[in-house]
Design a protein around this motif. Sequence first.
Motif, PDB file in Angstrom:
ATOM      1  N   LEU A 182       0.774  -1.258  -0.093  1.00  0.00           N
ATOM      2  CA  LEU A 182      -0.079  -0.025   0.109  1.00  0.00           C
ATOM      3  C   LEU A 182       0.901   1.506   0.049  1.00  0.00           C
ATOM      4  CD1 LEU A 182      -2.847  -0.864   2.543  1.00  0.00           C
ATOM      5  CD2 LEU A 182      -2.892  -1.178  -0.016  1.00  0.00           C
ATOM      6  N   CYS A 198      -0.178   2.442  -3.954  1.00  0.00           N
ATOM      7  CA  CYS A 198      -1.366   1.956  -4.461  1.00  0.00           C
ATOM      8  C   CYS A 198      -2.462   2.761  -5.293  1.00  0.00           C
ATOM      9  CB  CYS A 198      -2.208   1.014  -3.204  1.00  0.00           C
ATOM     10  SG  CYS A 198      -2.919   2.248  -1.964  1.00  0.00           S
ATOM     11  N   THR A 205      -8.094   0.570  -4.276  1.00  0.00           N
ATOM     12  CA  THR A 205      -7.660   0.164  -2.925  1.00  0.00           C
ATOM     13  C   THR A 205      -9.002   0.588  -2.105  1.00  0.00           C
ATOM     14  OG1 THR A 205      -5.629   0.550  -3.375  1.00  0.00           O
ATOM     15  CG2 THR A 205      -6.077   0.278  -1.061  1.00  0.00           C
ATOM     16  N   THR A 206      -9.564  -0.604  -1.512  1.00  0.00           N
ATOM     17  CA  THR A 206     -10.645  -0.413  -0.577  1.00  0.00           C
ATOM     18  C   THR A 206     -10.207  -0.276   0.961  1.00  0.00           C
ATOM     19  OG1 THR A 206     -11.118  -2.985  -0.170  1.00  0.00           O
ATOM     20  CG2 THR A 206     -11.993  -1.659  -2.036  1.00  0.00           C
ATOM     21  N   ASP A 248      -9.053  -3.637   1.980  1.00  0.00           N
ATOM     22  CA  ASP A 248      -7.707  -3.770   1.722  1.00  0.00           C
ATOM     23  C   ASP A 248      -6.790  -3.376   3.102  1.00  0.00           C
ATOM     24  OD1 ASP A 248      -8.317  -4.969  -0.546  1.00  0.00           O
ATOM     25  OD2 ASP A 248      -8.280  -3.057  -1.756  1.00  0.00           O
ATOM     26  N   ARG A 292      -7.377  -5.274   6.206  1.00  0.00           N
ATOM     27  CA  ARG A 292      -6.608  -6.858   6.068  1.00  0.00           C
ATOM     28  C   ARG A 292      -5.367  -6.390   6.185  1.00  0.00           C
ATOM     29  NH1 ARG A 292     -10.459  -9.477   1.251  1.00  0.00           N
ATOM     30  NH2 ARG A 292     -11.928 -10.006   2.630  1.00  0.00           N
ATOM     31  N   ALA A 293      -4.594  -5.524   5.706  1.00  0.00           N
ATOM     32  CA  ALA A 293      -3.130  -5.191   5.720  1.00  0.00           C
ATOM     33  C   ALA A 293      -2.746  -4.958   7.254  1.00  0.00           C
ATOM     34  CB  ALA A 293      -2.792  -3.864   4.735  1.00  0.00           C
ATOM     35  N   GLN A 297     -15.599  -3.097   1.725  1.00  0.00           N
ATOM     36  CA  GLN A 297     -14.990  -3.545   0.238  1.00  0.00           C
ATOM     37  C   GLN A 297     -15.588  -2.366  -0.683  1.00  0.00           C
ATOM     38  OE1 GLN A 297     -13.066  -6.005  -0.480  1.00  0.00           O
ATOM     39  NE2 GLN A 297     -13.108  -5.037  -2.558  1.00  0.00           N
ATOM     40  N   THR A 313     -13.720   3.169  -1.305  1.00  0.00           N
ATOM     41  CA  THR A 313     -12.343   3.324  -1.359  1.00  0.00           C
ATOM     42  C   THR A 313     -11.525   4.422  -0.978  1.00  0.00           C
ATOM     43  OG1 THR A 313     -12.872   4.877  -3.396  1.00  0.00           O
ATOM     44  CG2 THR A 313     -12.686   2.314  -3.967  1.00  0.00           C
TER      45      THR A 313
END
Length: 153
Positions: free
Chosen positions: A52, A67, A72-73, A76, A79-80, A124, A127
């Motif tokens: 990212l 990113c 990129t949501t 994302d 989760r990172a 999700q 963004t």
Amino acid sequence: MSLDSRLSSVLHLLLHLMESQVAVPSERLATALNSNPVVVRRTMAGLRDAGLVTSEKGHGGGWRLACDPDQTTVLDVYRALGSPTLFAIGNRSECPTCLIEQAVNVVLDDTLKEAEARITARLQTLTLAALASDFHSRLHLSLCVPQENIHAL
């Protein structure tokens, strides 16, 4: 109960990076969060591992967005961060022998899984570009907001 504010903090930092044309040092990012540069570096390193952000060393170094904000949501980013636990509630015992507690566990587990699925589905759809757009709308309307409420790097 202590809240896990990492997602909020990281989104804040990523939007600052989106606004910057140059690499932003950890010290400046830490100032934006009223935090410690070491904490920022540790967190940003995880985001770098996820692709990212990138980091640049030396004079003029710092962090840059790596990113595509349109793709990129928020999920994302979540989760990172290792998908932190969304809820502070849970079962008293994971393997109860009491049939009543087993029934309670099933209801709570199903409800929490459904709620988590709804939250992740919503994340999700959001963004980084949408967050930035909201920021720019607020900035445009900021004529009636005292300038000290706008935190610029």
